[in-house]
Design an enzyme around this catalytic site. Structure first.
Site, PDB file in Angstrom:
ATOM      1  CB  SER A 163      -0.863  -0.035   1.260  1.00  6.98           C
ATOM      2  OG  SER A 163      -1.332   1.243   1.588  1.00  6.98           O
ATOM      3  CE1 TYR A 176      -4.293  -2.131   5.159  1.00  6.14           C
ATOM      4  CE2 TYR A 176      -3.726   0.130   4.566  1.00  6.14           C
ATOM      5  CZ  TYR A 176      -4.154  -1.132   4.197  1.00  6.14           C
ATOM      6  OH  TYR A 176      -4.444  -1.398   2.881  1.00  6.14           O
TER       7      TYR A 176
HETATM    8  P1  NAD Z   1     -11.908  -6.154   0.840  1.00  3.33           P
HETATM    9  O1  NAD Z   1     -12.289  -5.961   2.281  1.00  3.33           O
HETATM   10  O2  NAD Z   1     -12.933  -5.922  -0.210  1.00  3.33           O
HETATM   11  O3  NAD Z   1     -11.282  -7.606   0.630  1.00  3.33           O
HETATM   12  C1  NAD Z   1     -10.546  -8.271   1.590  1.00  3.33           C
HETATM   13  C2  NAD Z   1     -11.043  -9.710   1.646  1.00  3.33           C
HETATM   14  O4  NAD Z   1     -10.222 -10.412   2.587  1.00  3.33           O
HETATM   15  C3  NAD Z   1     -12.483  -9.838   2.141  1.00  3.33           C
HETATM   16  O5  NAD Z   1     -13.245 -10.593   1.218  1.00  3.33           O
HETATM   17  C4  NAD Z   1     -12.362 -10.562   3.479  1.00  3.33           C
HETATM   18  O6  NAD Z   1     -13.433 -11.460   3.747  1.00  3.33           O
HETATM   19  C5  NAD Z   1     -11.056 -11.300   3.311  1.00  3.33           C
HETATM   20  N1  NAD Z   1     -10.444 -11.612   4.597  1.00  3.33           N
HETATM   21  C6  NAD Z   1     -10.406 -10.833   5.715  1.00  3.33           C
HETATM   22  N2  NAD Z   1      -9.789 -11.482   6.706  1.00  3.33           N
HETATM   23  C7  NAD Z   1      -9.420 -12.700   6.221  1.00  3.33           C
HETATM   24  C8  NAD Z   1      -8.753 -13.823   6.774  1.00  3.33           C
HETATM   25  N3  NAD Z   1      -8.325 -13.821   8.045  1.00  3.33           N
HETATM   26  N4  NAD Z   1      -8.547 -14.891   5.984  1.00  3.33           N
HETATM   27  C9  NAD Z   1      -8.981 -14.917   4.695  1.00  3.33           C
HETATM   28  N5  NAD Z   1      -9.622 -13.888   4.123  1.00  3.33           N
HETATM   29  C10 NAD Z   1      -9.841 -12.786   4.871  1.00  3.33           C
HETATM   30  O7  NAD Z   1     -10.622  -5.206   0.642  1.00  3.33           O
HETATM   31  P2  NAD Z   1      -9.913  -4.708  -0.677  1.00  3.33           P
HETATM   32  O8  NAD Z   1     -10.043  -3.231  -0.716  1.00  3.33           O
HETATM   33  O9  NAD Z   1     -10.318  -5.509  -1.850  1.00  3.33           O
HETATM   34  O10 NAD Z   1      -8.374  -4.985  -0.301  1.00  3.33           O
HETATM   35  C11 NAD Z   1      -7.637  -6.075  -0.803  1.00  3.33           C
HETATM   36  C12 NAD Z   1      -6.173  -5.839  -0.462  1.00  3.33           C
HETATM   37  O11 NAD Z   1      -5.716  -4.622  -1.041  1.00  3.33           O
HETATM   38  C13 NAD Z   1      -5.877  -5.706   1.029  1.00  3.33           C
HETATM   39  O12 NAD Z   1      -4.648  -6.303   1.332  1.00  3.33           O
HETATM   40  C14 NAD Z   1      -5.784  -4.212   1.223  1.00  3.33           C
HETATM   41  O13 NAD Z   1      -5.029  -3.879   2.358  1.00  3.33           O
HETATM   42  C15 NAD Z   1      -5.105  -3.811  -0.056  1.00  3.33           C
HETATM   43  N6  NAD Z   1      -5.215  -2.405  -0.453  1.00  3.33           N
HETATM   44  C16 NAD Z   1      -6.416  -1.822  -0.660  1.00  3.33           C
HETATM   45  C17 NAD Z   1      -6.466  -0.480  -1.063  1.00  3.33           C
HETATM   46  C18 NAD Z   1      -7.772   0.224  -1.311  1.00  3.33           C
HETATM   47  O14 NAD Z   1      -7.747   1.422  -1.618  1.00  3.33           O
HETATM   48  N7  NAD Z   1      -8.903  -0.465  -1.223  1.00  3.33           N
HETATM   49  C19 NAD Z   1      -5.283   0.230  -1.234  1.00  3.33           C
HETATM   50  C20 NAD Z   1      -4.070  -0.417  -1.006  1.00  3.33           C
HETATM   51  C21 NAD Z   1      -4.047  -1.734  -0.628  1.00  3.33           C
END
Ligand code: NAD
Length: 280
Positions: A163, A176
């Site tokens: 990130s 985070y």
């Molecule tokens: P999201 O919440 O839509 O998806 C995350 C998924 O992980 C969910 O479906 C959840 O059920 C699953 N999850 C949570 N805990 C878990 C566990 N213990 N075991 C297995 N699965 C688990 O989030 P997202 O926005 O799609 O993010 C995906 C990745 O991208 C993450 O690592 C997040 O930190 C990273 N990210 C997101 C952004 C953003 O702007 N959304 C930016 C940078 C990085």
């Protein structure tokens, strides 16, 4: 000539039921990659897998697994090996922030002196530990379990999801930020550790995308307008917009593919210029 060579490879995508990784999984399937969608939320994982199979005619299965529980990952691996074969790729997508690991105040000012609970001093260790573990151990453990299949093939690729917080922490979310920073460090460590096996380890660092985990911070629930924090992000992004989930997939597939055969230990920002911009 080097080809992408993605077709019929078997990939595991953790957090594959979520917003970003379900999109990445769909785009991978469109290139012929066979996918195992892993998520804590079985229903979400199965739905994504069913939609992928229906839309692309490429095999996909949805499984429940907890990235913090090695036994549950081993169980999922046994099912994947039986139904899809040996694993070639891993995308460590499960992760996220939580309100319980977020300070209410951005910084300690004169005004905050009376309400230190809203600052660093009010952080609950339980929330902090959970967010740190989900992002960091939740990357380490699946790497340990699923990369075993890649040993001996002189091939294989792991993509971690970092990130912007990893380069410079954002205010309010220290757990985070620390965990994503640890992911960058671990990406380099594991890349070196595995270099002679032919398994490559890289990461993507998405900029700002509007998803469930950050909506409460970026959009005012009542008015639907950008919060001051949301506005700061747009101002700090030279392209002046949030990213689209689909915009992550090309970099992921490049890093998985043979086109990146000599690339290991890198973290690629996909951020509309955020990490390049000094703000001036
Ligand atoms: P999201 O919440 O839509 O998806 C995350 C998924 O992980 C969910 O479906 C959840 O059920 C699953 N999850 C949570 N805990 C878990 C566990 N213990 N075991 C297995 N699965 C688990 O989030 P997202 O926005 O799609 O993010 C995906 C990745 O991208 C993450 O690592 C997040 O930190 C990273 N990210 C997101 C952004 C953003 O702007 N959304 C930016 C940078 C990085």
């Amino acid at each position: 000539m080097l080809q992408l060579n993605l077709k019929d490879k078997v990939a595991v995508i953790t957090g594959g039921g979520g917003v970003l990784c379900s999109t990445i999984a769909r785009n991978m399937a469109a290139e012929g990659i066979v996918t195992a969608i892993l998520d804590l939320n079985l229903e979400a994982a199965e739905k994504v897998a069913q939609e992928i199979t229906a839309e692309y005619g490429v095999k996909s299965i949805g499984l429940s697994a907890n990235v913090l529980d090695k036994a549950s990952l081993e169980t999922a691996k046994a099912t994947i090996n039986k139904e899809l074969g040996s694993i070639d790729y891993l995308v460590n997508g499960a992760g996220g922030n939580a309100a319980s690991a977020t300070t209410k105040a951005e910084e300690i000012t004169e005004n905050e002196m009376d309400s230190l609970e809203d600052t660093f001093y009010g952080l609950e260790m339980d929330g902090f530990d959970k967010v740190f573990a989900l992002n960091f151990q939740g990357t380490l453990l699946p790497s340990m379990v699923f990369s075993k299949d890649m040993l001996g093939k002189k091939d294989g690729s792991i993509i971690n999801v970092s990130s912007m917080n990893a380069f410079r922490p954002l205010t309010k979310i220290p757990a985070y930020s620390a965990a994503k920073s640890a992911i960058n460090n671990f990406t380099q460590w594991l890349a070196v550790h595995m270099a002679k096996t032919g398994i490559r380890v890289n990461a993507i660092a998405p900029g700002f995308l509007l998803t469930n985990q950050n909506r409460f911070l970026l959009v005012d629930e009542k008015t639907g307008e950008a919060t001051p924090r949301g506005q700061k992000i747009i101002n700090g992004t030279p392209m002046e917009r949030y990213g689209e989930p689909e915009e992550l997939s090309g970099t992921v597939m490049y890093l998985l593919s043979d086109w990146a055969r000599f690339v290991t230990g890198v973290v690629i920002p996909i951020d509309g210029g955020f990490s390049a911009y000094s703000g001036v």
